[in-house]
Design a protein around this motif. Structure first.
Motif, short mmCIF file in Angstrom:
data_model
loop_
_atom_site.label_atom_id
_atom_site.label_comp_id
_atom_site.label_asym_id
_atom_site.label_seq_id
_atom_site.Cartn_x
_atom_site.Cartn_y
_atom_site.Cartn_z
N GLU A 64 0.92 -1.12 0.01
CA GLU A 64 0.05 -0.06 -0.07
C GLU A 64 1.00 1.39 0.01
N ARG A 65 2.15 1.25 0.71
CA ARG A 65 2.93 2.32 0.70
C ARG A 65 3.96 2.50 -0.24
N GLY A 66 3.73 1.56 -1.35
CA GLY A 66 4.60 1.64 -2.70
C GLY A 66 6.03 1.47 -2.22
N LYS A 67 6.36 0.39 -1.15
CA LYS A 67 7.69 0.29 -1.02
C LYS A 67 8.52 -0.79 -1.80
N GLY A 68 9.53 -1.01 -1.97
CA GLY A 68 10.41 -2.02 -2.67
C GLY A 68 10.23 -3.19 -1.56
N ILE A 69 9.69 -4.27 -2.54
CA ILE A 69 9.46 -5.52 -1.56
C ILE A 69 10.23 -6.75 -2.10
N ILE A 70 11.03 -7.48 -0.98
CA ILE A 70 11.73 -8.81 -1.23
C ILE A 70 10.97 -9.85 -0.16
N LYS A 125 3.05 -3.74 -20.04
CA LYS A 125 3.95 -3.32 -21.25
C LYS A 125 5.23 -2.81 -20.63
N ILE A 126 4.90 -1.90 -19.60
CA ILE A 126 6.17 -1.10 -19.25
C ILE A 126 7.03 -1.96 -18.52
N ARG A 127 6.59 -2.72 -17.81
CA ARG A 127 7.52 -3.77 -17.18
C ARG A 127 8.24 -4.73 -17.98
N ASP A 128 7.44 -5.36 -19.13
CA ASP A 128 8.17 -5.72 -20.20
C ASP A 128 9.53 -5.20 -20.71
N THR A 129 9.41 -3.93 -20.79
CA THR A 129 10.68 -3.11 -21.31
C THR A 129 11.61 -2.92 -20.32
N PHE A 130 11.13 -2.44 -19.14
CA PHE A 130 12.17 -1.90 -18.16
C PHE A 130 12.41 -2.94 -16.85
N GLY A 131 11.53 -3.73 -16.60
CA GLY A 131 11.45 -4.84 -15.51
C GLY A 131 10.65 -4.20 -14.36
N PHE A 132 11.39 -3.35 -13.76
CA PHE A 132 10.99 -2.66 -12.33
C PHE A 132 10.70 -3.87 -11.38
N LYS A 133 11.54 -4.85 -11.31
CA LYS A 133 11.48 -5.79 -10.37
C LYS A 133 11.58 -5.35 -8.94
N GLY A 134 10.63 -5.81 -8.32
CA GLY A 134 10.57 -5.56 -6.67
C GLY A 134 9.94 -4.17 -6.42
N THR A 135 9.41 -3.70 -7.28
CA THR A 135 8.76 -2.19 -6.98
C THR A 135 7.36 -2.39 -7.60
N SER A 136 6.48 -1.75 -6.86
CA SER A 136 5.00 -1.39 -7.34
C SER A 136 5.35 -0.24 -8.20
N LEU A 137 4.32 0.15 -9.19
CA LEU A 137 4.26 1.21 -10.03
C LEU A 137 3.01 1.83 -9.67
N LYS A 138 3.05 3.35 -9.58
CA LYS A 138 1.71 3.93 -9.33
C LYS A 138 1.42 4.80 -10.77
N PHE A 139 0.02 4.75 -10.99
CA PHE A 139 -0.67 5.33 -11.91
C PHE A 139 -1.66 6.24 -11.71
#
Length: 442
Positions: free
Chosen positions: A286-292, A418-432
């Motif tokens: 919920e707080r948009g943190k990186g998560i492992i 689609k954005i994740r397919d290009t840039f990954g952004f592993k471990g982090t949520s994206l906010k729109f």
């Protein structure tokens, strides 16, 4: 930057929860369909005059009761008091000043925290003000008359609350060290992980669930780079809670997550992923943190060639609301894969702060639109004009469209993929964020 914490304390039945709900407003009543996001909250994020803070509700305090439940409520309140930056002490004008109020006032005075004395249920200032003056006898400042039920006097009270916030605390401190919160149920090995990393028993380790009551900061240097690890009190499933105290351990988890850049959610491999793990992970999500997701005690599991895939699928299914989370299998006992934890943390930190050029984003969006037509309703079709990244931690994107109502969450998820397919952004949520813009404004 961590938000100030404000705790509401007082005797039972003086209107604490009513005030809490009034201050939390619609945020507390929104029921999200996201699995694993806790709904029985005792905390809420509140904003007043550009000041943001975390609000905590507590059980009623009966200072000298021998009743086991009331004595536990007293402990709950003490946790909140220890954690809080400002305390709202709520009393009841209709019951008048009672002996227990004086005892609670003494308890709060010893905390040396800023305390606001709030007199609740003042539905008519003209009628009840003479009774409000009686509360001056507590000797902890001017009583503030409010009616939580009618929402009278709430603004004046909040004006006083924000005066006590430490402006230095609100500013970003020049501390570049990444902050890592280690969270999870009791007895999953959070403290053991930190002790193994630092090579000494700095954090108390015990097989008694809930040994760690406080969030503890520990600096660990790895490959000449410093990290700050925050160990937190464990959270226990509600049906196992005989003492309500464990429910209030969530306060420390919330405040630790608030301060962290990356959250390591520790799961016990011998138990498997549970609903309570999902609730804990939901706080970070919920707080948009990186998560492992760190599956600990992996050495204690009997394995075959399918075990790791089964565990991964179980985690993905239970934590389906955060498919981006990184998963690793570790053992605090043997040190298995613990050095890899720093590699994961660095990767997630990098993705949390990754910025994508506007031109590239718009190319991805236009290609996505060409592959899958945007939704339409009653003959009106969604048009996507423009996308740009406006923030990091988490990466936040604004999409300008012709009609927000047509932007279904499934199409946002499609663009995210689609954005994740290009840039990954592993471990982090994206906010729109979806904004409306008429075509002629372009």
């Amino acid at each position: 930057m961590s938000k100030p914490v404000v705790a509401i304390v007082g005797r039972p039945n003086v209107g604490k929860s009513t005030l809490f709900n009034a201050l939390a407003g619609e945020q507390i009543s929104i029921v999200k369909d996201t699995p694993g996001v806790t709904r029985d909250r005792i905390y809420a994020d509140v904003e007043w005059l550009n000041h943001k803070f975390t609000l905590i509700d507590t059980g009623g305090i009966e200072p000298e009761s021998n009743d086991i439940i009331l004595s536990q409520m007293r402990e709950q309140a003490q946790i909140a008091i220890d954690t809080a930056d400002v305390i709202i002490f709520i009393t009841d004008v209709r019951q008048g000043l009672v002996d227990s109020d004086s005892k609670v006032a003494d308890m709060l005075r010893r905390s040396r925290k800023p305390v606001l004395l709030v007199v609740n249920k003042v539905d008519s200032f003209k009628k009840f003000m003479p009774d409000v003056y009686e509360f001056y006898n507590l000797g902890i400042g001017d009583p503030i008359p409010v009616s939580a039920a009618s929402q009278l006097g709430i603004g004046d009270m909040l004006d006083e609350v924000v005066k006590h916030f430490d402006e230095n605390q609100l500013e970003d401190v020049e501390d570049e060290r990444p902050r890592i919160a280690v969270v999870g149920k009791p007895n999953v090995g959070k403290s053991s992980i930190i002790n193994k990393l630092i090579g000494e028993n700095r954090v108390i380790v015990s097989n008694v669930a809930g040994t760690t009551r406080d969030a503890i900061d520990t600096e660990i240097v790895w490959n000449k780079k410093p990290y700050v690890f925050i160990d937190t009190a464990g959270l226990r499933r509600k049906n196992k809670i005989k003492e309500e105290l464990e429910r209030y351990s969530i306060i420390r988890t919330v405040t630790a997550v608030e301060r962290a850049d990356v959250v390591v959610v520790v799961i016990d491999a011998t138990e498997g992923v549970t609903e309570q793990d999902a609730k804990i992970a939901g706080i970070a999500h919920e707080r948009g943190k990186g998560i492992i997701i760190a599956v600990n005690k992996w050495d204690a599991v009997e394995k075959n060639d399918k075990t790791i895939y089964k565990y991964t699928n179980d985690i993905r299914n239970t934590l389906s609301f955060m498919p981006y989370a990184e998963i690793m299998f570790i053992s605090a006992e043997t040190g298995q894969r613990l050095p890899k934890l720093f590699e994961k943390i660095d990767m997630v930190l990098e993705n949390q702060t990754l910025r994508v050029q506007t031109g590239v984003l718009n190319e991805i969006m236009m290609e996505a639109v060409a592959l899958q037509q945007p939704p339409s309703d009653k003959g009106k079709r969604l048009k996507l004009f423009y996308i740009t990244q406006v923030a990091v931690k988490p990466p936040t994107f604004v999409i300008f469209v012709n009609d927000k109502e047509l932007m279904h969450f499934s199409y946002v998820r499609y663009l995210e993929n689609k954005i994740r397919d290009t840039f990954g952004f592993k471990g982090t949520s994206l906010k729109f964020i979806i904004r409306e813009r008429q075509e002629k404004e372009r």
